[in-house]
Each structure stands twice: as structure tokens, then as C-alpha cells.
Scaffold this active site. Structure first.
Site, PDB file in Angstrom:
ATOM      1  CB  THR A 116      18.252  21.351  20.909  1.00 53.53           C
ATOM      2  OG1 THR A 116      17.774  22.540  20.509  1.00 53.53           O
ATOM      3  CG2 THR A 116      19.280  20.792  21.779  1.00 53.53           C
ATOM      4  CB  SER A 119      17.501  15.982  17.963  1.00 58.81           C
ATOM      5  OG  SER A 119      18.172  16.868  18.642  1.00 58.81           O
ATOM      6  CB  CYS A 120      14.260  14.838  21.151  1.00 58.08           C
ATOM      7  SG  CYS A 120      15.759  15.794  22.671  1.00 58.08           S
ATOM      8  N   GLY A 121      14.519  18.776  20.519  1.00 50.36           N
ATOM      9  CA  GLY A 121      14.377  19.808  21.200  1.00 50.36           C
ATOM     10  C   GLY A 121      14.829  19.958  22.505  1.00 50.36           C
ATOM     11  CB  VAL A 122      15.402  22.899  25.617  1.00 46.71           C
ATOM     12  CG1 VAL A 122      17.133  22.311  24.684  1.00 46.71           C
ATOM     13  CG2 VAL A 122      15.263  23.428  24.794  1.00 46.71           C
TER      14      VAL A 122
END
Length: 279
Positions: A116, A119-122
Site C-alpha cells: 500500500t 502504491s496508493c496507500g490506504v
């Protein structure tokens, strides 16, 4: 703060001033990848695993790695770390943190976290729930009160102690102050989260946590991730030159952290924990 090493590089540029063009030299902040690995034990076996790759300005890599591990809830105290070592040459972009055999490592959680964050994270409730799952330290509601006049002085105090920023204008900074406004440490990096990891890692390795009587100033905006790191270090007041994000404010409110934004030009906004700021 130690002398920056390999933090800047000189380049040749063409400078345009009005209609005039001339050849000049310029200093840039260096940006290179750092691979952070952990050495850990599982069922009696010694293992190693990469848990993060971050773009950073070289320098204070050991502190950066230690601060990152603290922020992720992997380590809680300096004795959890047996050694921090560069892999390969001394100027290597790989570093390994060897953990004490008693430290339990949740590899599945680290794999999800690595995916995460790379990439885009939570986001949203999932992020807040993840912080709760780490069982972060409690921030005392009482014990720190700071005059607004002291807050106004923090940006200039930090700026005067930023050697690489003064040369390049291209770095973020994290600065730690005591409750009287004395600057204790400044760390710089191309990434604001790396600067804070270096700062917190320095204090962690010195066994100075929790930082219940301290103030943190960060350049730029206050993101959720920065508040998370401040929480894990026990910092009760975070001041940002820029704006906070909505999730940063929500985490600060839940954690009893005083969060200030737009700390510049002799003014600022209080987004949470107003009781710690006096006039």
C-alpha cells in the site's frame, strides 16, 4: 546536527535574468533510493526481508531506518535493535536493521503495508484502524502549555539550522523543540516523512522517547503519516508550515495531539488540542 555528507550535487545551469542569459553553477539536493531491510528470527531461523524502499537524501540513514521501524510499530524500545548496518560499501543504498530475537515480526502485515505504501496507500477508517491495531502510546492531555508567541518563532529558528536547504532550497525539514522553544535537532530530506523518521529515529536510538514535553515543526503540509509518526514518538504538539489533511486532523483529535497549520507570518490555525496553546 551532523555535517551533511553527499547531500548536495553541483550542476551547471543557464540562468535567465530578464533578457540576459549566463552560465552559472547551482547546488541541488541529492535524491537516491534507500532499501531498508530487517534481520529477524522466525521459528529459530535467522531471516532477512526488505520492508521499504524510499527515495531520500543520503545522511542519517541509520536514524531514518530506526524511525521508520518505530512508526510502523515493529520496534518499541532501543533494545529491540541489535545492530544497524550498511550492506556493501559504506556509501551503500541498502541498510539492514537486525532485530533482537524476542521481537515478533508479522510478515503478512508488513507485506500488505509495503504494497500500500509503495502504491496508493490506504485511506480513511482503514488507516485509523491500522493505527489502533499498533497500540500506539497515549498522549497525556495535561503537562504541556505553550505560549502563542513561542509558536511564531519556531519557523525562523528551524530555518537558521537548515544548512542544505539554505544551499539548495529543495528540502523538507523536521525540527524538534523543547517546551521553552529551544531547538534540539533538525533533520532535512527530500521527503518530509524521511526527515521526520530521521528526527524521531535519532531520539529513539538515544532512548529519549516518549517526547511528551516537546514540540515538532514540519515544513510543508501535515499529512496523516506525519501525525502517525508523531503519535508513535509521543509528541503532543505538531506545527506545520502548510495545511493539514482531513485525516491528519481526525487522527490528531482522536490521539489528543495539538495540531497547528499555516504556522507562518505571525499567525496559525489550531485544528485540535487548543488547550495546549495559551496567549
Amino acid at each position: 546536527m551532523e555535517d551533511p555528507q553527499n547531500s548536495t550535487v553541483e550542476v551547471h545551469v543557464r540562468k535567465v535574468l530578464g533578457a540576459a542569459i549566463s552560465g552559472e553553477r547551482d547546488l541541488l539536493a541529492v535524491e537516491e533510493p534507500l532499501e531498508i531491510r530487517i534481520g529477524y528470527h522466525f521459528k529459530g531461523r535467522a531471516l532477512a526481508k526488505t520492508i521499504s524502499i524510499t527515495m531520500r537524501t543520503p545522511g542519517s540513514d541509520a536514524e531514518l531506518a530506526a524511525g521508520f521501524l518505530l512508526g510502523e510499530g515493529i520496534v518499541r524500545q532501543p533494545s529491540d535493535i541489535l545492530a544497524i548496518r550498511q550492506l556493501g560499501a559504506s556509501a551503500s543504498n541498502e541498510i539492514q536493521v537486525d532485530l533482537h530475537p524476542s521481537v515478533e515480526v508479522d510478515i503478512n502485515r508488513l507485506d500488505r503495508r509495503f504494497y500500500t505504501t509503495s502504491s496508493c496507500g490506504v485511506c480513511g477508517k482503514a488507516s485509523l484502524d491500522a493505527i489502533d491495531a499498533q497500540d500506539p502510546p497515549s498522549i497525556p492531555i495535561e503537562g504541556l502549555a505553550v505560549d502563542a508567541a513561542l509558536i511564531h518563532k519556531l519557523p525562523e529558528s528551524a530555518r537558521q539550522a537548515q544548512p542544505v536547504f539554505s544551499q539548495t532550497g529543495g528540502l523538507h525539514a523536521a525540527a524538534l523543540f523543547n517546551e521553552t522553544g529551544t531547538l534540539l535537532n533538525v533533520q532535512e530530506d527530500v521527503g518530509r516523512h524521511n526527515a521526520l523518521d530521521k528526527l524521531i529515529g535519532h531520539q529513539f536510538l538515544a532512548a529519549a522517547l516518549p517526547l511528551h514535553k516537546h514540540l515538532l515543526l514540519v515544513s510543508g503540509r501535515a499529512s496523516f503519516e506525519l501525525i502517525q509518526k508523531a503519535l508513535m514518538a509521543g509528541i503532543p504538539l505538531v506545527a506545520a508550515i502548510g495545511a493539514p489533511s482531513s485525516l491528519a486532523v481526525e487522527l490528531a483529535q482522536r490521539s489528543h495531539i495539538t495540531l497547528l497549520g499555516f504556522v507562518r507570518h505571525n499567525q496559525f490555525n489550531i485544528y485540535s488540542g487548543h488547550w495546549r496553546v495559551t496567549s
